[in-house]
Design a protein around this motif. Structure first.
Motif, mmCIF file in Angstrom:
data_model
loop_
_atom_site.group_PDB
_atom_site.id
_atom_site.type_symbol
_atom_site.label_atom_id
_atom_site.label_comp_id
_atom_site.label_asym_id
_atom_site.label_seq_id
_atom_site.Cartn_x
_atom_site.Cartn_y
_atom_site.Cartn_z
ATOM 1 N N ARG A 61 -28.663 -8.839 -65.396
ATOM 2 C CA ARG A 61 -30.216 -8.002 -65.589
ATOM 3 C C ARG A 61 -28.790 -6.275 -65.108
ATOM 4 O O ARG A 61 -29.101 -5.648 -66.316
ATOM 5 N N LYS A 159 -31.712 -0.823 -64.932
ATOM 6 C CA LYS A 159 -32.344 -0.043 -63.996
ATOM 7 C C LYS A 159 -31.102 1.177 -64.144
ATOM 8 O O LYS A 159 -30.055 1.075 -64.131
ATOM 9 N N TYR A 164 -34.565 7.234 -61.556
ATOM 10 C CA TYR A 164 -35.348 6.946 -60.036
ATOM 11 C C TYR A 164 -35.543 8.528 -59.393
ATOM 12 O O TYR A 164 -35.765 9.012 -58.549
ATOM 13 N N GLU A 193 -45.472 -0.742 -60.165
ATOM 14 C CA GLU A 193 -44.833 -1.184 -59.398
ATOM 15 C C GLU A 193 -44.619 0.156 -58.453
ATOM 16 O O GLU A 193 -45.088 1.501 -58.986
ATOM 17 N N GLY A 196 -39.493 1.558 -55.627
ATOM 18 C CA GLY A 196 -37.866 0.972 -55.349
ATOM 19 C C GLY A 196 -38.310 -0.807 -54.790
ATOM 20 O O GLY A 196 -37.709 -1.217 -55.017
ATOM 21 N N SER A 219 -37.921 -7.684 -61.842
ATOM 22 C CA SER A 219 -37.516 -7.655 -60.724
ATOM 23 C C SER A 219 -37.036 -9.269 -60.073
ATOM 24 O O SER A 219 -37.585 -9.924 -60.424
ATOM 25 N N ILE A 220 -36.024 -9.245 -59.713
ATOM 26 C CA ILE A 220 -35.304 -10.684 -59.313
ATOM 27 C C ILE A 220 -35.799 -10.998 -58.501
ATOM 28 O O ILE A 220 -36.112 -12.337 -58.200
ATOM 29 N N THR A 221 -36.661 -10.638 -57.129
ATOM 30 C CA THR A 221 -37.362 -11.036 -56.194
ATOM 31 C C THR A 221 -38.587 -11.358 -56.612
ATOM 32 O O THR A 221 -39.119 -12.101 -55.724
ATOM 33 N N SER A 258 -34.921 -6.494 -53.650
ATOM 34 C CA SER A 258 -33.671 -6.264 -52.968
ATOM 35 C C SER A 258 -33.715 -6.163 -52.302
ATOM 36 O O SER A 258 -33.500 -6.222 -50.777
HETATM 37 C C1 LIG Z 1 -38.102 0.408 -59.319
HETATM 38 C C2 LIG Z 1 -37.743 -0.944 -58.835
HETATM 39 N N1 LIG Z 1 -38.984 -1.805 -59.215
HETATM 40 C C3 LIG Z 1 -38.633 -2.774 -58.282
HETATM 41 C C4 LIG Z 1 -37.361 -2.858 -57.979
HETATM 42 C C5 LIG Z 1 -36.986 -4.885 -57.539
HETATM 43 O O1 LIG Z 1 -36.006 -5.617 -58.107
HETATM 44 P P1 LIG Z 1 -35.098 -6.560 -57.517
HETATM 45 O O2 LIG Z 1 -36.316 -7.379 -57.015
HETATM 46 O O3 LIG Z 1 -34.312 -7.423 -58.459
HETATM 47 O O4 LIG Z 1 -34.140 -6.103 -56.188
HETATM 48 C C6 LIG Z 1 -36.482 -2.296 -57.629
HETATM 49 C C7 LIG Z 1 -34.738 -2.685 -56.540
HETATM 50 O O5 LIG Z 1 -34.657 -2.820 -56.910
HETATM 51 C C8 LIG Z 1 -36.538 -0.755 -57.759
HETATM 52 O O6 LIG Z 1 -35.871 0.121 -57.853
#
Ligand SMILES: Cc1ncc(COP(=O)(O)O)c(C=O)c1O
Length: 317
Positions: A61, A159, A164, A193, A196, A219-221, A258
């Protein structure tokens, strides 16, 4: 800010925390020109091992973010990975760690430069970051008055630090109004979303989450949980647009990421969800997630990268 790391990895070297500096004329500072990843590593007591979770996916990513922003990363994935491992080892952690590989533009004036005309650097920051107590009590959320930045202007899929500012506007507003993490809608008025983390809710036993085209970070999670819910918990998971009013009639909801891990939501805009406590599906998803990140499920061990040399984890086998 609590600083409890002794070292930072910076452009190929481990440097003491106090010496990890960049110039004030860096574009990273002047215009927020950087892309980054937020990852976690989890300590497994039985394995006596620290595991980076889905690190390869984070590297992938990071490359995607850099590609869209036309940044050239001057290190290979292997070099950055070695940097992360060395950094976590040198800091000697045996607990939950958050770490952040950052690709940034260095010194340069103007902003319409081509990538080859500006120095690009990489550093990795790491901090001890235990899970929040709210993971078990839940949080009160709200719908932000700020909209998530649209793909047509500043893609949320990337990202990038600059995104942010949008996130911070929403989080500060929510905090000042007495809420925890807010839910952001996109320009189309559909749920996107949080500042974060991604959003999931349950209606009638089905888990629903916005699609990757809803101005979210991929998102990876989110992807991890979708797979675990389908394959292990045998739940139906649907990726579709979510209307605001659905937030008020869902049975359960949580944020995932994460950093945020699996954070139950017990109220949205003063509407209690379910019985006003973390719901059973969210709790099951959360405990499975924590088992997987700590290496308790053999079939998902390929998602884990051990940090310490094998001898330290001999107890695992
Ligand atoms: C804006 C945003 N959305 C979603 C996520 C979740 O992404 P991930 O699961 O890859 O951490 C994050 C965290 O990194 C984020 O900053």
């Amino acid at each position: 800010m609590a600083v409890n790391a002794d070292y930072v990895w910076m452009d190929g070297e481990i440097v003491p925390w106090a010496d990890a500096r960049i110039h004030v004329a860096s574009d990273a500072l002047l215009r927020g020109a950087n892309v980054f990843e937020g990852e976690r590593a989890y300590w497994s007591e039985p394995h006596q091992q620290l595991y980076m979770f889905r690190h390869a996916e984070h590297m992938h990513r990071l490359r995607q973010s850099a590609r869209v922003m036309r940044m050239s990363i001057p290190y290979t994935d292997e070099e950055i990975t070695e940097g992360c491992i060395e950094l976590l080892r040198r800091n000697g952690w045996r607990d939950s760690v958050h770490f952040r590989p950052v690709v940034y533009f260095g010194e340069g004036e103007g902003h319409a430069y081509l990538p080859e005309d500006i120095r690009t650097g990489v550093f990795v920051l790491a901090l001890h970051r235990p899970s929040k107590p709210t993971l078990f009590t839940g949080i009160r959320s709200c719908v932000s008055t700020w909209r998530r930045n649209p793909d047509a202007a500043s893609p949320s899929r990337v990202k990038a630090a600059a995104n942010y500012h949008n996130a911070r506007l929403a989080q500060v507003e929510a905090s000042m109004n007495g809420f925890g993490t807010p839910i952001m809608l996109n320009i189309a008025g559909k749920v996107s979303e949080s500042p974060g983390s991604c959003f999931m809710m349950v209606r009638g036993g089905t888990v629903i989450t916005p699609p990757v085209t809803a101005d979210i970070l991929e998102s990876i999670t989110r992807e991890t949980l979708i797979q675990l819910m389908r394959d292990e918990l045998r739940l139906t998971v649907v990726e579709r647009d979510i209307d605001r009013s659905e937030l008020y009639i869902c049975d359960e909801a949580w944020f995932c990421g994460s950093g945020h891990e699996v954070q139950p939501i017990i109220e949205i805009d003063h509407y209690p969800l379910g019985d006003g406590k973390p719901g059973p599906i969210g709790k099951a998803v959360q405990s499975l997630y924590f088992e997987v990140v700590r290496g308790q499920h053999e079939q998902y061990r390929h998602w884990l990268t051990p940090v310490y040399p094998a001898a330290k984890s001999a107890a695992a086998e």
